[in-house]
Design a protein around this motif. Structure first.
Motif, PDB file in Angstrom:
ATOM      1  N   GLY A  11       0.830  -1.199   0.000  1.00 25.16           N
ATOM      2  CA  GLY A  11       0.000   0.000   0.000  1.00 25.16           C
ATOM      3  C   GLY A  11       0.863   1.246   0.000  1.00 25.16           C
ATOM      4  O   GLY A  11       2.034   1.208   0.363  1.00 25.16           O
ATOM      5  N   ASP A  12       0.279   2.334  -0.407  1.00 25.62           N
ATOM      6  CA  ASP A  12       1.001   3.599  -0.543  1.00 25.62           C
ATOM      7  C   ASP A  12       2.289   3.347  -1.337  1.00 25.62           C
ATOM      8  O   ASP A  12       2.241   2.796  -2.418  1.00 25.62           O
ATOM      9  CB  ASP A  12       1.282   4.241   0.820  1.00 25.62           C
ATOM     10  N   MET A  13       3.428   3.711  -0.787  1.00 26.06           N
ATOM     11  CA  MET A  13       4.711   3.518  -1.476  1.00 26.06           C
ATOM     12  C   MET A  13       5.571   2.473  -0.762  1.00 26.06           C
ATOM     13  O   MET A  13       6.783   2.443  -0.913  1.00 26.06           O
ATOM     14  CB  MET A  13       5.471   4.852  -1.552  1.00 26.06           C
ATOM     15  N   VAL A  14       4.925   1.598  -0.004  1.00 25.41           N
ATOM     16  CA  VAL A  14       5.641   0.614   0.811  1.00 25.41           C
ATOM     17  C   VAL A  14       5.635  -0.749   0.112  1.00 25.41           C
ATOM     18  O   VAL A  14       4.607  -1.210  -0.382  1.00 25.41           O
ATOM     19  CB  VAL A  14       5.001   0.481   2.215  1.00 25.41           C
ATOM     20  N   PHE A  15       6.812  -1.378   0.111  1.00 22.87           N
ATOM     21  CA  PHE A  15       6.964  -2.730  -0.413  1.00 22.87           C
ATOM     22  C   PHE A  15       7.691  -3.571   0.620  1.00 22.87           C
ATOM     23  O   PHE A  15       8.564  -3.091   1.338  1.00 22.87           O
ATOM     24  CB  PHE A  15       7.778  -2.719  -1.715  1.00 22.87           C
ATOM     25  N   GLU A  16       7.330  -4.846   0.695  1.00 25.32           N
ATOM     26  CA  GLU A  16       8.018  -5.803   1.554  1.00 25.32           C
ATOM     27  C   GLU A  16       8.689  -6.829   0.660  1.00 25.32           C
ATOM     28  O   GLU A  16       8.053  -7.404  -0.222  1.00 25.32           O
ATOM     29  CB  GLU A  16       7.036  -6.489   2.502  1.00 25.32           C
ATOM     30  N   SER A  17       9.969  -7.062   0.901  1.00 21.88           N
ATOM     31  CA  SER A  17      10.723  -7.991   0.075  1.00 21.88           C
ATOM     32  C   SER A  17      11.368  -9.050   0.958  1.00 21.88           C
ATOM     33  O   SER A  17      11.978  -8.725   1.977  1.00 21.88           O
ATOM     34  CB  SER A  17      11.806  -7.225  -0.700  1.00 21.88           C
ATOM     35  N   ASP A  18      11.207 -10.315   0.562  1.00 20.55           N
ATOM     36  CA  ASP A  18      11.857 -11.379   1.312  1.00 20.55           C
ATOM     37  C   ASP A  18      13.306 -11.487   0.858  1.00 20.55           C
ATOM     38  O   ASP A  18      13.752 -10.765  -0.024  1.00 20.55           O
ATOM     39  CB  ASP A  18      11.107 -12.703   1.172  1.00 20.55           C
TER      40      ASP A  18
END
Length: 140
Positions: A11-18
């Motif tokens: 959401g927004d400009m947030v990313f989660e990366s493994d």
């Protein structure tokens, strides 16, 4: 050998990366670009990767040489191009070693081996950036 990461928009400009050997990291844009500064900056992570890769090499080589140091840090700075796509075209890596009676010759050799032979991230950077290396010895 290959690595694979999955990056999910949160959401927004947030990313989660493994990561192959870690749970995950968060990335976000700065407020200037619509983000909230709630995660690491993707380009700056490249500088962290460079330091991590070279640092692992240096510590490994110093251990094999039986060189004792009390502390070690790297300061990496990258200068971005003015035009898009902006990328690091100049990078400086300052290696700082702390200890008593530092063996400067062996430390320099360990850094040189990382920079010139072992660090794959350094080699990737060489394809698009001018790299400046400096070693600083802080004898106690």
């Amino acid at each position: 050998m290959a690595d694979k990461v999955t990056t999910q928009w949160k959401g927004d400009m947030v990313f989660e990366s493994d990561n192959p050997r870690w749970d995950s990291i968060m990335m976000d844009a700065s407020e200037e670009f619509g983000g909230t500064n709630s995660g690491m900056a993707p380009k700056a992570m490249m500088l962290s990767s460079l330091a991590g890769c070279s640092g692992l090499d240096v510590v490994s080589v110093l251990n094999k040489m039986r060189v004792k140091i009390d502390d070690f840090k790297m300061v990496v700075e990258g200068e971005l191009t003015d035009e898009h796509p902006k990328y690091y075209h100049k990078v400086s890596v300052d290696y700082h070693f702390y200890g008593k009676q530092l063996n400067e010759n062996k430390i320099k050799s360990a850094v040189d081996l990382s920079v010139e032979k072992y660090c794959g991230v350094m080699e990737m950077f060489r394809h698009f950036a001018e790299i400046k290396i400096d070693i600083h010895y802080h004898n106690k």
